[in-house]
Design a protein around this motif. Structure first.
Motif, PDB file in Angstrom:
ATOM      1  N   GLU A 145       0.276  -2.952   8.476  1.00 51.97           N
ATOM      2  CA  GLU A 145      -0.584  -2.837   7.295  1.00 51.97           C
ATOM      3  C   GLU A 145      -0.091  -1.787   6.292  1.00 51.97           C
ATOM      4  OE1 GLU A 145      -4.655  -2.419   8.531  1.00 51.97           O
ATOM      5  OE2 GLU A 145      -4.629  -4.351   9.562  1.00 51.97           O
ATOM      6  N   ASN A 146       1.081  -1.211   6.584  1.00 51.57           N
ATOM      7  CA  ASN A 146       1.665  -0.186   5.717  1.00 51.57           C
ATOM      8  C   ASN A 146       0.681   0.960   5.458  1.00 51.57           C
ATOM      9  OD1 ASN A 146       3.851   0.881   4.320  1.00 51.57           O
ATOM     10  ND2 ASN A 146       3.162   0.018   2.374  1.00 51.57           N
ATOM     11  N   LYS A 147       0.109   1.469   6.557  1.00 52.55           N
ATOM     12  CA  LYS A 147      -0.849   2.568   6.480  1.00 52.55           C
ATOM     13  C   LYS A 147      -0.311   3.776   7.236  1.00 52.55           C
ATOM     14  CE  LYS A 147      -5.011  -0.319   6.221  1.00 52.55           C
ATOM     15  NZ  LYS A 147      -5.354  -0.150   4.851  1.00 52.55           N
ATOM     16  N   LYS A 148      -0.885   4.920   6.972  1.00 48.88           N
ATOM     17  CA  LYS A 148      -0.555   6.157   7.674  1.00 48.88           C
ATOM     18  C   LYS A 148      -1.636   6.441   8.707  1.00 48.88           C
ATOM     19  CE  LYS A 148       3.016   7.247   5.062  1.00 48.88           C
ATOM     20  NZ  LYS A 148       4.364   7.248   5.557  1.00 48.88           N
ATOM     21  N   ILE A 149      -1.291   7.254   9.699  1.00 49.98           N
ATOM     22  CA  ILE A 149      -2.208   7.602  10.785  1.00 49.98           C
ATOM     23  C   ILE A 149      -2.536   9.087  10.733  1.00 49.98           C
ATOM     24  CG2 ILE A 149      -2.460   7.821  13.294  1.00 49.98           C
ATOM     25  CD1 ILE A 149      -0.637   5.371  13.564  1.00 49.98           C
ATOM     26  N   ILE A 150      -3.814   9.380  10.931  1.00 51.60           N
ATOM     27  CA  ILE A 150      -4.267  10.754  11.145  1.00 51.60           C
ATOM     28  C   ILE A 150      -4.845  10.783  12.563  1.00 51.60           C
ATOM     29  CG2 ILE A 150      -5.867  12.573  10.468  1.00 51.60           C
ATOM     30  CD1 ILE A 150      -5.844  11.363   7.655  1.00 51.60           C
ATOM     31  N   PRO A 151      -4.163  11.425  13.497  1.00 53.01           N
ATOM     32  CA  PRO A 151      -4.669  11.464  14.874  1.00 53.01           C
ATOM     33  C   PRO A 151      -5.559  12.692  15.089  1.00 53.01           C
ATOM     34  CG  PRO A 151      -2.427  12.297  14.820  1.00 53.01           C
ATOM     35  CD  PRO A 151      -2.802  11.950  13.400  1.00 53.01           C
ATOM     36  N   ILE A 152      -6.859  12.478  15.263  1.00 59.36           N
ATOM     37  CA  ILE A 152      -7.718  13.616  15.603  1.00 59.36           C
ATOM     38  C   ILE A 152      -8.002  13.655  17.104  1.00 59.36           C
ATOM     39  CG2 ILE A 152      -8.710  13.869  13.307  1.00 59.36           C
ATOM     40  CD1 ILE A 152     -11.192  12.431  14.263  1.00 59.36           C
ATOM     41  N   CYS A 153      -7.737  12.562  17.788  1.00 57.52           N
ATOM     42  CA  CYS A 153      -7.810  12.535  19.249  1.00 57.52           C
ATOM     43  C   CYS A 153      -6.680  13.418  19.776  1.00 57.52           C
ATOM     44  CB  CYS A 153      -7.643  11.105  19.736  1.00 57.52           C
ATOM     45  SG  CYS A 153      -7.162  10.943  21.466  1.00 57.52           S
ATOM     46  N   PRO A 154      -6.986  14.375  20.646  1.00 59.40           N
ATOM     47  CA  PRO A 154      -5.936  15.286  21.148  1.00 59.40           C
ATOM     48  C   PRO A 154      -4.751  14.580  21.796  1.00 59.40           C
ATOM     49  CG  PRO A 154      -8.095  16.135  21.715  1.00 59.40           C
ATOM     50  CD  PRO A 154      -8.315  14.755  21.154  1.00 59.40           C
ATOM     51  N   PHE A 155      -5.004  13.528  22.583  1.00 52.76           N
ATOM     52  CA  PHE A 155      -3.897  12.821  23.225  1.00 52.76           C
ATOM     53  C   PHE A 155      -2.992  12.179  22.184  1.00 52.76           C
ATOM     54  CE2 PHE A 155      -1.718   9.110  24.783  1.00 52.76           C
ATOM     55  CZ  PHE A 155      -1.049   9.636  25.877  1.00 52.76           C
ATOM     56  N   ALA A 156      -3.585  11.424  21.256  1.00 49.83           N
ATOM     57  CA  ALA A 156      -2.795  10.734  20.237  1.00 49.83           C
ATOM     58  C   ALA A 156      -2.041  11.737  19.369  1.00 49.83           C
ATOM     59  CB  ALA A 156      -3.701   9.860  19.370  1.00 49.83           C
ATOM     60  N   LYS A 157      -2.698  12.823  19.006  1.00 47.37           N
ATOM     61  CA  LYS A 157      -2.065  13.853  18.182  1.00 47.37           C
ATOM     62  C   LYS A 157      -0.843  14.428  18.894  1.00 47.37           C
ATOM     63  CE  LYS A 157      -3.228  18.231  15.892  1.00 47.37           C
ATOM     64  NZ  LYS A 157      -2.811  18.036  14.548  1.00 47.37           N
ATOM     65  N   GLY A 158      -1.000  14.768  20.157  1.00 45.34           N
ATOM     66  CA  GLY A 158       0.109  15.319  20.928  1.00 45.34           C
ATOM     67  C   GLY A 158       1.260  14.344  21.058  1.00 45.34           C
ATOM     68  N   MET A 159       0.949  13.091  21.344  1.00 44.02           N
ATOM     69  CA  MET A 159       1.998  12.084  21.506  1.00 44.02           C
ATOM     70  C   MET A 159       2.774  11.882  20.215  1.00 44.02           C
ATOM     71  SD  MET A 159       1.626   8.146  22.708  1.00 44.02           S
ATOM     72  CE  MET A 159       2.845   6.959  22.155  1.00 44.02           C
ATOM     73  N   LEU A 160       2.070  11.739  19.111  1.00 49.81           N
ATOM     74  CA  LEU A 160       2.734  11.501  17.832  1.00 49.81           C
ATOM     75  C   LEU A 160       3.537  12.718  17.382  1.00 49.81           C
ATOM     76  CD1 LEU A 160      -0.061   9.494  16.007  1.00 49.81           C
ATOM     77  CD2 LEU A 160       2.010   8.604  17.057  1.00 49.81           C
ATOM     78  N   GLU A 161       3.003  13.912  17.599  1.00 55.13           N
ATOM     79  CA  GLU A 161       3.725  15.121  17.188  1.00 55.13           C
ATOM     80  C   GLU A 161       4.943  15.379  18.062  1.00 55.13           C
ATOM     81  OE1 GLU A 161       0.770  18.223  16.981  1.00 55.13           O
ATOM     82  OE2 GLU A 161       0.037  17.501  15.044  1.00 55.13           O
ATOM     83  N   ARG A 162       4.838  15.140  19.374  1.00 52.62           N
ATOM     84  CA  ARG A 162       5.982  15.351  20.279  1.00 52.62           C
ATOM     85  C   ARG A 162       7.124  14.398  19.977  1.00 52.62           C
ATOM     86  NH1 ARG A 162       1.937  15.798  23.911  1.00 52.62           N
ATOM     87  NH2 ARG A 162       2.204  13.681  24.682  1.00 52.62           N
TER      88      ARG A 162
END
Length: 91
Positions: A64-81
């Motif tokens: 969908e050509n969108k960006k993600i904002i992860p506020i869930c700690p697991f998702a945030k950690g996975m995407l940042e790592r």
């Protein structure tokens, strides 16, 4: 694992309709996908299911050509790592 979808979530139930896992998200006013919750039933933890759920939302964001904002700690950690893999969808 193939996930079912509906109501801004991807999920999987077992044969008795008990929830195995789910990831919840919503699209905010600016059009970004916000991941706000990831859940995996205790009996299924340690199998990489939560990472598969996050990856499914990443696929959706790319489709969908969108960006993600992860506020869930697991998702945030996975995407940042793994920021080099997900730079195109990070909000």
């Amino acid at each position: 694992m193939n996930f079912d979808s509906g109501d801004s979530r991807f999920y999987k139930n077992d044969e008795n309709e008990n929830l195995i896992c789910e990831i919840n998200y919503f699209v905010d006013g600016s059009g970004m996908i916000v991941i706000d919750r990831t859940f995996v039933n205790d009996d299924y933890r340690g199998q990489g299911i939560a990472a598969q759920l996050v990856e499914r939302v990443v696929e959706l964001a790319r489709e969908e050509n969108k960006k993600i904002i992860p506020i869930c700690p697991f998702a945030k950690g996975m995407l940042e790592r793994n920021s080099s893999l997900y730079a195109d969808v990070m909000g």
